[in-house]
Design a protein around this motif. Structure first.
Motif, mmCIF file in Angstrom:
data_model
loop_
_atom_site.group_PDB
_atom_site.id
_atom_site.type_symbol
_atom_site.label_atom_id
_atom_site.label_comp_id
_atom_site.label_asym_id
_atom_site.label_seq_id
_atom_site.Cartn_x
_atom_site.Cartn_y
_atom_site.Cartn_z
ATOM 1 N N SER A 134 33.727 44.141 44.809
ATOM 2 C CA SER A 134 35.000 43.527 45.195
ATOM 3 C C SER A 134 35.295 43.766 46.668
ATOM 4 O O SER A 134 35.834 42.901 47.356
ATOM 5 C CB SER A 134 36.134 44.085 44.346
ATOM 6 O OG SER A 134 35.928 43.782 42.995
ATOM 7 N N GLN A 177 39.586 39.670 41.788
ATOM 8 C CA GLN A 177 39.592 40.378 40.507
ATOM 9 C C GLN A 177 41.012 40.589 39.999
ATOM 10 O O GLN A 177 41.292 40.489 38.815
ATOM 11 C CB GLN A 177 38.888 41.727 40.674
ATOM 12 C CG GLN A 177 38.557 42.412 39.367
ATOM 13 C CD GLN A 177 37.657 43.615 39.587
ATOM 14 O OE1 GLN A 177 37.405 44.030 40.709
ATOM 15 N NE2 GLN A 177 37.159 44.180 38.502
ATOM 16 N N ASP A 179 35.245 36.665 41.422
ATOM 17 C CA ASP A 179 35.099 38.076 41.073
ATOM 18 C C ASP A 179 35.436 38.257 39.595
ATOM 19 O O ASP A 179 36.605 38.234 39.213
ATOM 20 C CB ASP A 179 36.025 38.922 41.965
ATOM 21 C CG ASP A 179 35.630 40.405 41.969
ATOM 22 O OD1 ASP A 179 34.803 40.796 41.117
ATOM 23 O OD2 ASP A 179 36.150 41.151 42.802
ATOM 24 N N GLU A 180 34.416 38.427 38.782
ATOM 25 C CA GLU A 180 34.561 38.582 37.330
ATOM 26 C C GLU A 180 35.456 37.497 36.730
ATOM 27 O O GLU A 180 36.491 37.790 36.128
ATOM 28 C CB GLU A 180 35.108 39.984 36.998
ATOM 29 C CG GLU A 180 34.306 41.064 37.703
ATOM 30 C CD GLU A 180 34.460 42.443 37.086
ATOM 31 O OE1 GLU A 180 34.968 42.544 35.951
ATOM 32 O OE2 GLU A 180 34.037 43.416 37.725
ATOM 33 N N GLY A 200 38.582 47.779 39.825
ATOM 34 C CA GLY A 200 39.036 47.324 38.516
ATOM 35 C C GLY A 200 38.460 48.153 37.380
ATOM 36 O O GLY A 200 39.165 48.561 36.452
HETATM 37 MG MG MG Z 1 35.630 44.838 41.414
#
Ligand code: MG
Ligand code: ATP
Ligand code: ATP
Ligand code: MG
Lengths: 297, 249, 337, 337, 249
Positions: B44, B86, B173-174, E151
């Motif tokens: 990230s 994220q 991001d994810e 995260g």
């Molecule tokens: Mg991350």
């Protein structure tokens, strides 16, 4: 003379009609409370008059007094006695006059405004001059003094300083004149700081009562003996009178709020009933010192 | 072919933590690059540096072969970089359409300066509704604030937003972390469509199945360093996992 | 999508729509309640003369509150509005004595307000200060000082015709200042609900970091709300100066507290991102009516602050209770439908 | 874990540790800068007499700011502290005239402060008001009104020996009030850094909803900070009343603004969850020194507010700049190591 | 056997949205129940109702056979319900140890009232560090505020917290959504360990592989209604997916 004026009106045919008048003061401090109390006392003897009271939030609260005036007009007063916060009120007061309401100014004038029926006031400038002359006699030429101003932008408080400076003479220098907002704590802080920066000053003059009482504490905590430093206040509030009697404060300029109140309301009622009233009624000022303090307490 | 985006020697430090340590990365137009790594590996952070949220302590970024400075998210966006973060970066007090078009509202008339134009709220609502329906995310009240929506609904809004405005480089991001089966499927399709349209796509994901399905190449970060690159295939799966986890554990 | 569609259709049903409307109107209902109570307590209240007074007395707070609202929407605070008002009024008076032209004076007052606002906004943003409290506290102090210094501490009598008209003129019992408030309110409603910039104001308040990431010009948006709040202070200065036909360094004392209170009492969120012009107006009127009521009812001066405090809390609290009852009602209602 | 461990070890290296220390001490450095500047400008500044004055003058703001800090840590605001101070001082004076016992007067003043605080806290929490701004604004108004009403608007002369001593006594040049501040500060440091309740205060400020979910007694924590802020106002009332040997309904005017300003200028976050007693103390001293400096230097009364505004911004801004330079330094430093 | 937790006829409405519509659910001690469903199906809402965050509009909750009221999170926690929320409910301004022990700090001496006790900060740091190490989450600076963490690091802290204080019922809302491969593995192991220790566990997840591996039973929500229950096995996979997605799509 004023008392007889009212009784004459009482006998006239219009007087059977009860009359509503407004009494507006600046804000809740003892000076105006004394005035209001005097009006209430007066009112007890005059049941044919209904007095509505109003008050602003501070000594400079023009908007608050404006709102008070407007509310009183809405409630149908025939006259207003008011201690105007500043000349800024003349606009709204003129509106009242235009609507047939008589206006009596109490405590201070609005110079140049023709709409008023009468001014019942002490001349603050004159009071200041009195203090200046008094001080000039008591401090040696060449000495330095400090002035605790009131609230900046308040004309009557400013007059007290201007008047004092005008009669103080050239021999004495003012080394510091901070504003205190007539607040006791701020007076104490300012006086402490002045004593730290100018330990040699001979006198402190206050444009209102509370800061001088604060200054008194500063003088005490600086380890000076009472009387070593001349303290002069304005208003002769109960606290000041006590300190004068104890010899801690040298003097204060007294006004007569009770007199202003009762004469003010009486004049307003008289004007509303169509009588002619004196254009200027000076309730006077006087220096209160240890010698004459007993007469004021 | 010149890469759509190239990062060289990216280094970023947060206080005592060295989050990125000389990372090189390239991604080409029409390519999906998976960015893999354990939690806290720096994925990230790298993405935020590319998108202008953080500034690199050292290193450089090139787009289309020319050095650029992505000093702010606005600059990065102007250069054609579109990002789903994220933490989603949604406006909880606004509705989906307002979130969708935040910063590029449909408005007119054109002769007025941007800020003074009048919002075309109906147009924005309609388009947003259509795009969200395509992702098969049912949103009960399309005028509710997104702060009240479910985790998946929120993520879908963020992903749809980036996809809709994709220009040169799209970074996700994810993007499927909070999504259900069907919604995930749709997002994977969306990514493949972006690739077909010639966008360069960078995807961060922990889901190896997804990575193997859609990514042309996988770059692996470990504790802020790039430790390898590989073509993600079912056969390579174990090798990639080892790269991610590292030899020392 | 049947459930959602069904729910939406139910939303259209009358009792629910009414309930939702009532929620939006919440603070307005409380305002009406206040009006009803006041007119029962004082026969003078509902006279046209007095209603005109209430509007004129609330006008200044209302204009300031609308400016403050924009600032609060971005999670900010503007403590300087009262001092800015004073400075603008003094500037206006001084300009008038030098160049007695109405438009020039008006422009000078508005420009002064915007200038202080610009200092607030740019100082906060470009100085990267942790919170606008600091810079606006500084201008609260400095603008008042400048007004004192410029005026020599003296109120300056005299304002041009147009300023006097805005402050104390009226069409029948409706003061012109009420129209001015309406115009300002309308402009800001347009800004906040229809324009791109207004949308950005809400976005910045909802998620400042998110706004930055979506390329919204956060810095410029933040600066703009302080400039607009300063402009509002300039407009408020026109009304005050016109009302009193003077410029004075003591005008607008404690107006910062009044304006913030109006916004919050009216129902906008002190934490940013939620609220509208309606909240500011309702809050300003509530404060105006409460103060007017105290005067009409001859409440003892010492007791007035107590009554005002109690009424403020009761007004807000009754809105809280109303909101709760309503949501309970909605659940029952919806379950039945 | 080599990278992390390495980073941790590097954290131990001297320049970095110094840099981190400097960050923590940021506002203190600015305070020192202020002291140095002042002592260069005025020879009277560094005299013991004057230092004692500064401490005595800052004591009231400091105590109020420590209470305000606790409130702000929970994302709240207490506008009532100045009025509470006035009410407590009047209560003390009236009690003294009825029952001239030092301890009774002190208890009465502290209890008054806590009672107003309890009204704030319970009104906010149990009334489910949207923001503490509303209830504390109401008590700002009501407590002042009550003080006026109880005292008939008159300052009440006379305070018991112990109160006078706390306010104006001193050990050499060190005023007793400074010791009082130190004691309050120490107690609150203990609370905020060592005690469970203090941890909960930070938790509530960091994430109120999260605190509720982790079974922290959020309501009681919130109520407690207002009670403590009220207690601080009671203590401040003792100092003020002792300094002036009186109780007065006009004491503590605008103290709410001063106390919030001290907290924010000192470097705590206005948005809750971050900051400590040190911030409140530093902020209070900064304000005290600036005001003292104005008087020592005989700055013109009209210009004082301007200078104060400018100095406040400059002080905070120099801390911002310092922070930035430092983080740049840390990066270079760390990259080299 | 009496169920550890039983929910009957749970109904919850948000304005116009019917988030839960008469849902029944039981979970037994030593059982892992997977709660499945599309985005916006009502999973998190159900969990929040059980944990006392929301109040049910209608329906009842029983624990160990007796009706209980979980009117607040504190009440639910006191009853032995430990929850990891989808939005984690962390304190961004506090460090991992403070987050870990929020609301049940280690402190003494015992004779003092709770709030006045002194924190045993070293003990709390040590235990937190150990637990996080077990989950294999590398946290560079254990005294940094969790607001600055990645995260996955954040999620690991939240999961470890719930597991450490597990009593009767442990509820995990998408506990592995943000976690890497290794960290996810550890969390799955953790859940299995909780089951072995006799806790009742409810897990929300979109990862069918995880569900099949660890869950004894799966309940499926669709648009606020429970549409079925099933034993999750590799063979059942397709059937469960159909249940989740529903016939109408
Ligand atoms: Mg991350
Ligand atoms: N703003 C920040 N301040 C301090 N440290 C930070 C900051 N942002 C990230 N970090 C730290 O940098 C490291 C890398 O974080 P990053 O968010 O890039 O990890 P990630 O690879 O995205 O992990 P995840 O898979 O958990 O999302 C972590 O140790 C994290 O705690
Ligand atoms: N506080 C709330 N106010 C209004 N609507 C809400 C609220 N919380 C949830 N909803 C709505 O209720 C529905 C169910 O939400 P919920 O969060 O329970 O879904 P979920 O099954 O957990 O989804 P996901 O898998 O995306 O997390 C959604 O339509 C959501 O928008
Ligand atoms: Mg969910």
């Amino acid at each position: 003379s004023t008392g007889s004026g009212t009784s004459t009106t009482g006998a006239s045919p219009g007087a059977a009609e009860p009359i509503k008048v407004g009494f507006i003061t600046k804000f809740p401090v003892d000076f105006y409370d004394t005035m209001v109390d005097a009006v209430k006392t007066w009112n007890r003897g005059h049941p044919d008059v209904e007095v509505l009271f109003g008050q602003g939030k501070s000594g400079t609260d023009d908007e608050g007094e404006t709102a008070q005036i407007e509310s009183m007009l809405a409630k149908g007063v025939k006259a207003i006695a008011i201690t105007p916060t500043s000349p800024n009120l003349q606009n709204v007061l003129q509106k009242a006059v235009d609507a047939g309401v008589k206006v009596v100014l109490v405590d201070n004038d609005i110079p140049g405004w023709a709409g008023k029926s009468s001014v019942v006031a002490t001349d603050n400038l004159a009071g200041g001059k009195l203090a200046g002359a008094w001080l000039a006699e008591r401090v040696k030429p060449g000495s330095t003094i400090a002035v605790l101003q009131g609230r900046l932008g308040n004309p009557s408080l400013d007059d007290r300083v201007t008047g004092m400076l005008s009669t103080l003479g050239d021999g004495v220098t003012v080394v510091s004149k901070p504003a205190t907002d007539c607040d006791q704590t701020k007076g104490l802080n300012a006086a402490q700081d002045i004593l730290a920066a100018h330990p040699g000053i001979a006198a402190i003059y206050g444009a209102c009562g509370p800061p001088i009482l604060g200054a008194l504490q500063a003088v005490k905590s600086a380890g000076k003996k009472p009387g070593e430093l001349v303290l002069v206040g304005f208003d002769a509030s109960p606290g000041e009178l006590k300190a004068i009697a104890a010899g801690e404060v040298a003097a204060s300029v007294a006004q007569f709020p009770a007199k202003m109140g009762s004469i003010g309301i009486e004049t307003a009622v008289a004007a509303a009933r169509g009588q002619t009233v004196q254009a200027i009624i000076d309730t006077g000022t006087e220096m209160v010192t240890k010698e004459n303090v007993a007469g004021f307490q | 072919m010149t890469p759509a985006l190239a990062v060289r020697g990216a280094t970023k430090r947060f206080g005592a933590v060295l989050a990125l340590d000389g990372v090189d990365l390239v991604v080409f137009p029409g390519e999906v690059l998976a960015l893999l790594g354990d939690n806290g590996a720096g994925k990230s952070t790298l993405i935020k540096c590319i998108s202008g949220v953080h500034r690199l302590d050292a290193g450089s970024i090139e787009m289309g072969g020319a050095a650029v400075t992505t000093g702010s998210p606005a600059a990065a966006r102007a250069l054609g970089i579109e990002t789903v973060y994220q933490d989603l970066a949604l406006f909880d007090n606004l509705d989906p359409a307002a979130n969708f078009y935040a910063g590029r509202e449909i408005a007119g008339p054109r002769w007025l300066p941007r800020g003074l134009r009048l919002l075309r709220r109906r147009d924005m609502s309609r388009v947003t509704g259509e795009l969200l329906t395509r992702l098969q995310v049912g949103i009960a009240d399309p005028h509710a604030a997104v702060g009240l929506m479910s985790g998946g609904q929120r993520q879908a809004i963020a992903v749809a937003r980036a996809a809709a405005f994709a220009s040169k480089v799209v970074i996700l991001d994810e993007p499927t972390a909070a999504l259900g089966l069907r919604e995930s499927r749709r997002v994977l399709d969306l990514i493949l469509r972006l690739r077909e349209e010639g966008h360069a796509v960078i995807v961060v994901s922990h889901a190896m199945d997804h990575v193997i399905e859609i990514a042309d190449r996988a770059a692996v970060l470990r504790r802020g360093r790039k430790v390898g690159e590989m073509r993600p295939t079912p056969d390579n799966r174990q090798a990639i996992v080892s790269l991610i986890v590292g030899g020392d554990s | 999508m049947t459930v959602e569609a069904g729910a939406l259709r139910r939303l259209g049903s009358d009792p629910l729509r009414l309930a939702l409307l009532a929620i939006r109107l919440g603070p307005v209902l409380i305002l009406l309640l206040l009006v009803v109570i006041m007119s029962m307590l004082s026969p003078a209240f509902l006279t046209m003369l007095n209603l005109g007074n209430v509007l004129a007395q609330s006008a200044v707070i209302a204009v300031l509150a609308i400016g403050q609202l924009l600032v609060i929407l971005t999670r900010g605070i503007d403590l300087s509005v009262g001092s800015t008002l004073a400075l603008a009024s003094v500037t206006g008076a001084l300009v008038y004595s030098a160049a007695p032209s109405g438009p020039v004076v008006v422009l000078a007052m508005l420009a002064t307000g915007m200038a202080v606002g610009a200092i607030n906004g740019m100082g906060y943003v470009l100085g990267r200060l942790p919170h606008p409290f600091i810079i606006t506290l500084a201008t609260l102090s400095a603008a008042r000082g400048l007004a004192l210094w410029l005026s020599g501490g003296q109120p300056q009598q005299g304002m041009p015709e147009i300023v006097q008209m805005m402050g104390s003129g009226s069409a029948g019992w409706l003061p012109y200042s009420a129209f001015l408030v309406a115009a300002v309110a309308l402009a800001v409603v347009l800004l906040t609900t229809r324009m791109v910039w207004g949308r950005w104001i809400y976005a910045v308040g909802g998620n400042p970091e998110g706004a930055r990431r979506t390329a919204i010009p956060v810095d410029r948006v933040v600066i703009s709300v302080y400039v607009l709040s300063g402009l509002a202070a300039g407009i408020a200065a026109i009304v005050t100066s016109g009302r009193l036909n003077a410029g004075s360094p003591t005008f607008g004392d404690l107006a910062e507290l009044d304006s913030i209170a109006a916004v919050v009492i009216g129902g906008a969120s002190f934490l940013g991102g939620r609220g509208g012009v309606g909240n500011a107006l309702v809050g300003a009127l509530m404060i105006g009516i409460i103060r007017n009521g105290m005067n009409l009812l001859d409440v003892d001066a010492f007791l007035q602050p107590i009554v005002i405090g109690v009424v403020i809390v009761m007004a807000v609290e009754s809105d809280v209770v109303r909101g709760r009852l309503e949501s309970r009602f909605r659940i029952t209602q919806a379950a039945r439908s």
